[in-house]
Enzyme design. Structure first.
Site, mmCIF file in Angstrom:
data_model
loop_
_atom_site.group_PDB
_atom_site.id
_atom_site.type_symbol
_atom_site.label_atom_id
_atom_site.label_comp_id
_atom_site.label_asym_id
_atom_site.label_seq_id
_atom_site.Cartn_x
_atom_site.Cartn_y
_atom_site.Cartn_z
ATOM 1 N N THR A 115 7.896 -12.702 -36.568
ATOM 2 C CA THR A 115 8.143 -13.428 -35.323
ATOM 3 C C THR A 115 6.852 -14.070 -34.878
ATOM 4 O OG1 THR A 115 9.967 -12.046 -34.604
ATOM 5 C CG2 THR A 115 8.749 -13.191 -32.889
ATOM 6 N N LYS A 190 15.549 -17.761 -30.993
ATOM 7 C CA LYS A 190 15.169 -16.440 -30.475
ATOM 8 C C LYS A 190 14.802 -16.508 -28.993
ATOM 9 C CE LYS A 190 13.198 -12.623 -31.899
ATOM 10 N NZ LYS A 190 12.367 -11.564 -32.532
ATOM 11 N N LYS A 258 6.714 -12.922 -21.653
ATOM 12 C CA LYS A 258 6.135 -14.024 -22.439
ATOM 13 C C LYS A 258 7.247 -14.916 -23.005
ATOM 14 C CE LYS A 258 5.067 -13.664 -26.606
ATOM 15 N NZ LYS A 258 4.655 -13.055 -27.867
#
Lengths: 311, 311, 311, 311
Positions: A115, A190, A258
């Site tokens: 990721t 995502k 975030k």
């Protein structure tokens, strides 16, 4: 329960195509080790590498070969998967001495399942393609348990041809894979999912506090929710620990925040106004401001609590 | 799929207790008719009434008796259930000539399953109790289909003794019933659930627009969501019609917004700050301000759309 | 400084019209006493009344007559002004024994300058008009000091003819009066102004905290703000005490939050979406939830503070 | 009116210190020209430069010298001020051939009064300091008219010694200058002020729409606001044009939204939760999404309007 059903419903083929090439696998962290093991168990030949080579021992016992460097793995394998812990590690296996770039070439493919942010992904993509290789970003949804069970959801983007070649491996690693188009789209998907999740966690937290202060049992609210149209695994899994003020960090709040920030920035680029996500983001920031950043993201619940008798 | 599982998991008894008294049933609207039919099918003796008496015919064919007035029904039956369309109708069957108050007395119970506000519920409760009767509010979660299938979720509050007596009927009408304490708590629980639902619908809408404007397929987003931790029946059911801009009103947006407002007012009373619900409420108001109030609440999706190329 | 200028700019006549009738004045609280004194000082004949009659003594020394009841005052005076502390007191002087209704009649007018809700105002209006009298609601903006200085802003609504007759008194009581149309509009105008004020106070608080945490001096921020396009008396007056965490309640936070809630409810009725006011309202609710409701509304500043080192 | 007062209140010295060195001035845009002219008028010797040299003619007529390049100006003058249009232009005068770096050295100072981001400012600062020079960032608040009138507000940060030397020039250019500490603080202060301003513009817009839909005159609201505690030049200046739907871009909405975004990002870094600013930012994004980005930032008013009769 639901997850079991889902596995069946998408009907993932479990028989391995015998023609599949040997697969390289870089990164033997919690996720990487589970994934490589799954490949082995399903009949793939696998060559693994890890910065600390000793972490490859367990895989070796189960039949994996071990490469001395990312470059060595790529030299040996037509397709190499990376599952690194963060952007610097993802960049390092590509660009450092002994890295992927030294051996990647036409006919070889690199699939980065880490990721990472869009910029890191683009950098790697450009470098691999410049050497004639093929590239796919393929971040996953799901953590340790789904990785072990081959139940990840794979969000792939990049070279369509490489995706089609690597699908047999994805079939083993996940319950479902998606091809989403150009590099960057995996990361974006995502973000969108995590943004919705973050807003939902806030809505859920507000509801739990409202129930409690209105004289209703939060525990009963969980039961009622679980029977209705908005029942979902997250409420079911997180709810009971939240009402016990337990926030063991499966997904740290600061990382959730975030992702909210990045999703809002993506919205900013595209002039998409998202007031609910923005309010949720500020709630997560409030939680960070009171020192909850390293707890599970469900700890945002804490900031909604009423600390004084109502006037 | 999920719902089937849920039915089993809560293990609802389907065999009727033979000792159960005859039940009165007021209100033969879509919901009431389906519920009364369910009682008949499961072996209860039922006496029905409706303002327009002809609406009782179908039930009569299936073995129900018909009462001439709410009072007549209450006179005949130990327990009477009401399922009226709105607060005025709910008040009318109690307070008007020929109403419940004329016959309710010690040993008799009235169960109002209509969805009404707390004030209406209190008024009815007080009047019934003043006559010596017992009262239960029992609003339901679920619409026509769950009513027919005996799959409602029942949120009961009021007299505990009456709840225990009427449980065999609830077992037939719903997949699960809850006793929530004092009168008013049933309505409050519905508000809390609907508030969470409203915030989720906004989060979902924002995500769909963000996906679309970021170059991702909203359809694929639905597929990805459906495999993950926040998969839920509402996303699955509403998503496909939303991306076709179809908003057939299962639950009108203006009613959803009213519930958000009432939930926020409940929060105000208890000094609970709910910024995400407040942002969602303003989005629903924005939708009302552009004429979407009579469409399904999922039409809030429309207001997040970007109508100009991003600068 | 600014206020002095404003007084000149609206050019308020200070000379009294000699034809003005004697004026009744009900309510000798802080505001009422200052206002009645102003009328006396400017040459009006005034008959005062207060529930505790001794509170009329000071006015009597300055030349006022004293009435024994609201009814007695109305009997004597063509125009009567009320300045009561809250809705129950405002209703009491009208409806109780010895109240205004006993003597109000055609040719007489009642001007309620109390701050009350729309419902209270309507009730009084209807009762006065039913007796043949005239009615004006005229809530004011400004507290003790402006009341003493004749610097209130008067938001009148109701009977236009009565407004025109009472203007000479308003000219003495305030720096400016507005006639806003039908009864209720005075209260609404106050809500709109207070809503903007509440959002501004939140924006100001967020800015002060952001400055502080970003390494800037909040004190310097105040100086910079005071020189620019958004300089305003509230920032100038509240800023210095806020950065010393001093919140002496000039306008209690819980009252400000109530006005935000009522303004949002007014928006709800009219389908006006107000996301910024909604966010500000939730911040005030958060402040209430931590026990700040009785402090000045500027205490909302406290909830934005960061209590932990940033991660 | 208010501004005149303010000028007196800060008591700016208008007499020039005779010892002041010759000053270089780079950038003859609307702002730069007005500022350089002010320096000349107040007795400074000035050497100007502009990319298109002909733009220096007017200044030359008023007694300025003209330099052939930024480097030539710096060579001649101990202190050089830059007022460039954007970050690329600000970087260009420093780093390009003939740029400041070629001649800046110990004993010379560069003062960049352009509005640039923190990164640009840091880059310039580091390069100038590496050559032994001194650096000050000094963005201003105020546009054409205040520049001509010497009424800017100057937000300086960087080398304190240089600030003290250049204060006589700042005294001529602005009504007030602040020294804010390390480089970057000038830009941050501007962001904080603009963030508060953006939230206020939203609060103001919501209030105008609420007034209008509640049956009150927006024009009267402006009058009431102008007499009260939140009266400010922005409401006074923008209000009348807003209610005429006129949005001549003094400060384009897209730039205001960019500043909101940057301020929120600054808050994110420091874990400051700012829900009101976040809601305002999303409103500005909504405005962008409907094509209002190039209009004045007061055009955010448009998105709050109700387009349908309330249900």
């Amino acid at each position: 329960m639901q997850l079991e059903l889902l596995r069946e419903s998408v009907n993932i083929p479990r028989k391995i195509k015998t023609i599949m090439e040997e697969i390289g696998f870089l990164g033997m962290g919690i996720m990487g080790k589970a994934m490589a093991m799954n490949l082995l168990r399903n009949g793939f030949k696998v060559t693994v590498w890890n910065r600390t080579l000793s972490k490859c021992d367990e895989l070796k016992e189960h039949g994996a070969s071990v490469g001395e460097s990312p470059a060595a793995v790529v030299k040996k394998c037509k397709y190499t998967i990376g599952m690194l812990s963060d952007p610097p590690a993802a960049l390092s296996v590509v660009f450092d001495k002994g890295g992927i770039l030294e051996e990647i070439s036409s006919g070889k493919g690199y699939i980065d399942m880490s990721t990472v942010d869009a910029e890191t992904s683009s950098k790697i993509s450009e470098a691999v393609i410049a050497k004639g290789g093929s590239f796919l970003e393929a971040p996953v949804s799901g953590s340790k348990k789904p990785a072990e069970d081959g139940q990840l959801v794979i969000l792939a983007a990049g070279e369509k041809g490489l995706y089609e070649k690597i699908v047999p491996a994805f079939d083993v690693l996940g319950k479902k894979s998606f091809f989403l188009g150009e590099v960057g789209n995996g990361a974006k998907m995502k973000l969108v999912v995590n943004m919705i999740m973050g807003s939902m966690m806030n809505a859920f937290s507000e509801g739990l506090v409202l129930a409690d202060k209105s004289g209703l049992s939060p525990k009963t609210l969980l039961d009622v929710l679980d029977l209705g149209a908005i029942a979902n695994p997250m409420f079911k899994m997180k709810g009971p620990s939240m009402i016990q003020n337990s926030y063991n960090p499966a997904f740290p709040l600061k990382h959730q925040q975030k992702d909210m920030r990045l999703a809002l920035a993506l919205g900013d680029e595209n002039a998409v106004s998202m007031p609910v996500a923005a309010a949720a983001n500020e709630a997560f920031k409030k939680a960070r401001s009171t020192g909850l950043g390293d707890l599970d993201f469900s700890a945002v619940y804490e900031i909604f609590k009423v600390t004084q008798p109502s006037p």
